[in-house]
Each structure stands twice: as C-alpha cells, then as structure tokens.
Design an enzyme around this catalytic site. Structure first.
Site, mmCIF file in Angstrom:
data_model
loop_
_atom_site.group_PDB
_atom_site.id
_atom_site.type_symbol
_atom_site.label_atom_id
_atom_site.label_comp_id
_atom_site.label_asym_id
_atom_site.label_seq_id
_atom_site.Cartn_x
_atom_site.Cartn_y
_atom_site.Cartn_z
ATOM 1 N N ASP A 173 -120.389 -32.315 14.646
ATOM 2 C CA ASP A 173 -122.122 -31.643 14.111
ATOM 3 C C ASP A 173 -122.829 -32.455 13.864
ATOM 4 O OD1 ASP A 173 -123.756 -28.222 13.831
ATOM 5 O OD2 ASP A 173 -123.751 -29.252 12.552
ATOM 6 N N CYS B 241 -112.398 8.698 -8.858
ATOM 7 C CA CYS B 241 -113.763 9.448 -9.649
ATOM 8 C C CYS B 241 -114.743 9.119 -8.896
ATOM 9 C CB CYS B 241 -114.011 7.658 -10.141
ATOM 10 S SG CYS B 241 -115.870 8.486 -11.423
ATOM 11 N N THR C 77 -107.566 12.532 -17.820
ATOM 12 C CA THR C 77 -108.519 12.923 -16.986
ATOM 13 C C THR C 77 -108.128 13.005 -15.774
ATOM 14 O OG1 THR C 77 -109.375 10.518 -16.129
ATOM 15 C CG2 THR C 77 -110.708 11.754 -17.793
ATOM 16 N N CYS D 220 -118.112 6.435 -9.093
ATOM 17 C CA CYS D 220 -118.779 5.496 -9.398
ATOM 18 C C CYS D 220 -117.535 5.056 -7.652
ATOM 19 C CB CYS D 220 -117.334 4.243 -10.019
ATOM 20 S SG CYS D 220 -116.051 4.359 -9.941
ATOM 21 N N ARG E 271 -106.481 10.184 -9.334
ATOM 22 C CA ARG E 271 -107.653 10.706 -8.116
ATOM 23 C C ARG E 271 -109.136 9.179 -8.177
ATOM 24 N NH1 ARG E 271 -107.152 15.090 -11.290
ATOM 25 N NH2 ARG E 271 -109.278 15.582 -10.657
ATOM 26 N N CYS F 239 -111.041 5.184 -11.345
ATOM 27 C CA CYS F 239 -112.908 4.906 -11.568
ATOM 28 C C CYS F 239 -112.265 2.663 -10.649
ATOM 29 C CB CYS F 239 -113.236 4.225 -13.062
ATOM 30 S SG CYS F 239 -112.995 5.813 -13.109
ATOM 31 N N CYS G 41 -118.296 1.624 -13.358
ATOM 32 C CA CYS G 41 -118.266 2.527 -13.343
ATOM 33 C C CYS G 41 -118.992 3.097 -14.560
ATOM 34 C CB CYS G 41 -116.944 3.404 -13.668
ATOM 35 S SG CYS G 41 -117.379 5.540 -13.904
#
Length: 486
Positions: free
Chosen positions: A442, A69, A34, A72, A67, A38, A42
């Site tokens: 402390d 997603c 694709t 997600c 590129r 992701c 996802c």
C-alpha cells in the site's frame, strides 16, 4: 470469576464502584440480595461487597440463577473482542453462536465444530473451560438478551420477537423466559420498557469517533450514505429468512454515554437482530482499547486512543469499494462508486433528502453487460475484477462476513482476476474484521512509514510491522489517518 484473564474479585468490586466502562461486557455482577445481575456501569447504589458475585459473561450469571437488571440492561454491553482470550477457538464459537442468535438461526454444534476443524466433544470441553457454561446455555442467554432488548426498545409483537430470536414457537419462548427470568415476556415489556425507539449498543471507552466518522465521511457515496456530525445514515438491503429486506438505518453516537443508538426503517425491522450485529462490526464496538492501544503506541503518527477499524455493513459492497480504489485517489474511487450506484442501484424512498439509492447486488453486477459498466469510466481490468467478485458472491463461494475463514477467503479472493494481495488484505480487514491484515504494498502505508517513491520497500515496512502483531490492521488505519487528517 473463573476466566483465566478475569479480574480479582476485589478489583472487580472497585470497577463496579467506579462504574468503569472499560470492563463493560467483560464483567457482570450478581447481587445475592436481589437475584439481579448488572453491568459495571450500572448507576444504582453499589451493593455491599459480601452480596456480590462476579462473572466474566452474562451466561454464567444466568446459569447461577441471576436475572438481568432492567436499569443497566446487560443486553447492551459490548461483546467479545478478538483479544479476550488465548483460547481462540472457544471465543470464535461464542461469536458464531451470538451471530446465529441475532439472525434467528439454530446452528447445530457439530457444524460449528467442523467449521473450526475440531470435534464436537473437544469444542464442548474448551468452551466450558473458557466460558464456564455449555454452548447451549451461551446460545440461550444470547437469544434471551436479544429478545429482552427487542421487547424493551421496539413495539414488535411478542410472537415476532420469539421467532426473530430463534425460539421457533411462542410456547418455547415463554418457557425459556419463565425459567431464566421468572416472568413472562409481556410482563417484562410492561416492567422494563421505556418508550420504544432506537436500539441501543454500548462500547468500551475510549472511542476515536472523529477518526472513524471522518474516514467514513470522506468515502460516503452520495445517494447511498450520509455522515452528519455524529450521525450516519445509509440505505441497506439485508437477506432475511429467504427474502431480501430493504430500507434505511440511522446510527447516532452518544459519546458521553458510550452508546450508539440505531434506528431502522419499518421494512428492516424483522431483521433487527442481524442489524445489531452488523452495527457492532461496522463500528468495531466490541474492540478492547486496553489491549490494542499499548501495541499501537509505537506506530508513527499522532496518538489516537480508542482507535476503531471501519468495518462493513455489507461485505460485497465493501469489497467492490476496495476494487474501485485500486490505484486511484479516495476522491476518484468515491466518484466511480457513485456512478455505479446511480447506474445499477435500485431506487428507494427514505425520509432523508438525498438518500435514495441502494448499492447494487452481486447478482445485478454479475449479470450486467461489461460494456455498460465500462461507460462509467471504470477500466476494463477493473470491470473484469468486479464481475468476477460479483459472480463469486452470487454463487456463494464468498460470503465476506465476520467469522469467515481468513486463509480460505484470501485464497478465493486472490484466485479472481484483478484481485491481488493488496485488495484481498483490505477486503479481509474490513469485511471479516481481521485485525492483523497487512497490505504490504500500500503506497499510503509506506509513505506514512517515511518511505518515498525512490526508497519504497514493502519488505522493510512488513519487518517494522512485526512489532504490531496481532493488531497490524489497526496500525494500517492509524497510519492512513495520519495522512488524511491534519
């Protein structure tokens, strides 16, 4: 994956199949069929193993042509924690570049190298070895992912998004989008946007939300901060491009989704990128419990999986709160802070009843009449410390923000009247996000370690804490919570 602490590819694929949020922000999956990459969380059907390529950061995935997603949304993933690599310099440079991207700045690499005490060439070399990309590619990815989030979650005009993310011009912005994502910003907004609303940020589970919000609620200053269940609201002033923006923010936690949803007043929206970074620091969203929790197992007190440090929305404000807390109870410190806010804080309109004051600025407190501050019940020594602190911040000698040099900040703080090691350590813990802070004297800390007033021995406590390095600051918080909560 090329990172020295990366998962083996088979283990990475199993993390993807399990939608394992523990690896969110440390694992990205490029799908060759694709061209999309992701997060491991996802929820689409996992791709076939042979179609997967695994990367330790989003910048590597993008430089390989993948590129982000649209489902997600990699821009929501947690960022680097201080434990993600032994190569501290490269990781610190990466965090500064991410901060610059969110503030719309264009930092020269030689300046970052000088800040780290190394040469420009050496920084490029160790950065590429650690992250697998150049600093410029990392910065570009951070800017584009921030722009993608602003296009998706807000209605800001595209031109304003371009300028807010440091691209300088709409032409450069469009060109970067076309090169990396192969579509225009307006097309991405149409394709990937839901109804604009709150900005989303993710964290790695587990997350001790009860501990963090309980701590904050017990210290919330009426008029300036509210905690209502799993929602925090507060007023805020943010410097942005030469002016000070004011307004309110609302942070809503969704534990079932491992997400924080952040909404902001219209007046703060030009600085949304900076607000996202502040939220990550304030709620310690980038912490990695898988690394920290095993070290905290030997700290006395009930187990608190996913313990987070209470950070800071405004470094000066947090430092003032620490100074006001010297030698008094939490309730007393809160009362003194409320008086200070009501007397010197500017009024502000918000849609939330009772939320109507800003915290006073460093310039205002530096210029105030010491007698006026004293009328609030603040002792003279404390007034002197507050005004010295305010003057240092107003003059730029202290910035009190994540990424500042710890040693230099501690030295400057302890040089101020009325600020000793206890105050300096706590200020560094909360404003710089220094995870190894240890306020040795402390009283509450020593009490939680089993010491009484008669047996109090800071050196003995410090010796015990050696086992908790480099997470002693988290140990401090766990010990405090063991006393504050049933």
């Amino acid at each position: 994956m090329s990172s020295p602490d990366a998962l083996h590819d088979d283990a990475a694929y199993q993390a993807l199949r399990a939608h394992d949020a523990r690896f969110d922000g440390r694992l990205f999956i490029g799908v060759t069929s694709t061209g999309i990459y992701c997060r491991p969380v996802c929820r689409v059907k996992p791709p076939r193993r042979e179609n997967c390529r695994f990367f330790p950061n989003a910048a590597q995935a993008e430089t390989q042509g993948f590129r982000p997603c649209l489902r997600c949304r990699p821009e929501l993933a947690p960022g680097l924690s201080l434990a993600d690599s032994s190569d501290v310099l490269a990781d610190q440079a990466a965090r500064w570049l991410a901060q610059a991207a969110h503030e719309g700045q264009d930092p020269p690499l030689p300046a970052i190298a000088a800040r780290l005490g190394v040469t420009d060439r050496h920084l490029r070399r160790i950065f590429a070895r650690r992250h697998g990309v150049t600093p410029l590619a990392w910065l570009t990815t951070q800017r584009l992912l921030l722009a993608k989030q602003l296009l998706t979650d807000t209605a800001l005009p595209v031109t304003q998004v371009a300028l807010s993310t440091g691209f300088g011009s709409l032409r450069r912005f469009n060109a970067a989008f076309a090169e990396r994502y192969r579509l225009s910003p307006s097309a991405l907004r149409r394709e990937g946007a839901a109804e604009p609303g709150a900005l989303r940020l993710a964290w790695r589970p587990p997350y001790d939300l009860d501990g963090l919000l309980g701590f904050t609620a017990r210290r919330a200053v009426p008029g300036q901060e509210q905690v209502d269940g799993q929602v925090l609201r507060r007023t805020l002033a943010v410097p942005h491009q030469g002016q000070v923006l004011t307004g309110w923010i609302e942070a809503r936690f969704l534990p079932q989704r491992c997400e924080l949803h952040l909404a902001a007043a219209p007046g703060l929206r030009p600085a949304l990128g900076a607000l996202l970074q502040r939220a990550r620091h304030a709620f310690d969203l980038d912490a990695d419990p898988a690394v920290i929790d095993p070290v905290l197992a030997s700290v006395p007190g009930p187990a608190r999986p996913g313990l987070r440090l209470p950070g800071s929305w405004d470094g000066f404000e947090t430092a003032v709160r620490v100074v006001l807390g010297q030698q008094v109870s939490v309730a007393a410190a809160r009362t003194l802070c409320q008086r200070l806010v009501q007397r010197f804080g500017a009024p502000i309109d918000t849609p939330f009843p009772g939320l109507d004051r800003l915290f006073p600025s460093a310039a205002v407190l530096a210029a105030a009449d010491p007698a006026d501050i004293g009328t609030l019940g603040i002792v003279r020594q404390r007034v002197r410390a507050l005004q010295a602190l305010a003057q240092a911040v107003a003059a730029g000698r202290l910035t009190l923000q994540p990424g500042d040099d710890v040693a230099a900040t501690l030295a400057t703080l302890t040089s101020l009247p009325g600020i000793g090691d206890w105050s300096a350590q706590l200020i560094a813990l909360r404003t710089l996000g220094w995870p190894d802070a240890w306020p040795a004297a402390d009283i509450a800390l020593l009490k939680a370690l089993g010491q009484t007033a008669a047996t109090r021995d800071p050196a003995a406590g410090t010796a015990i804490a050696e086992a908790w390095r480099p997470w002693r600051g988290y140990a401090v918080f766990k010990l405090w919570l063991s006393l504050e909560t049933p």
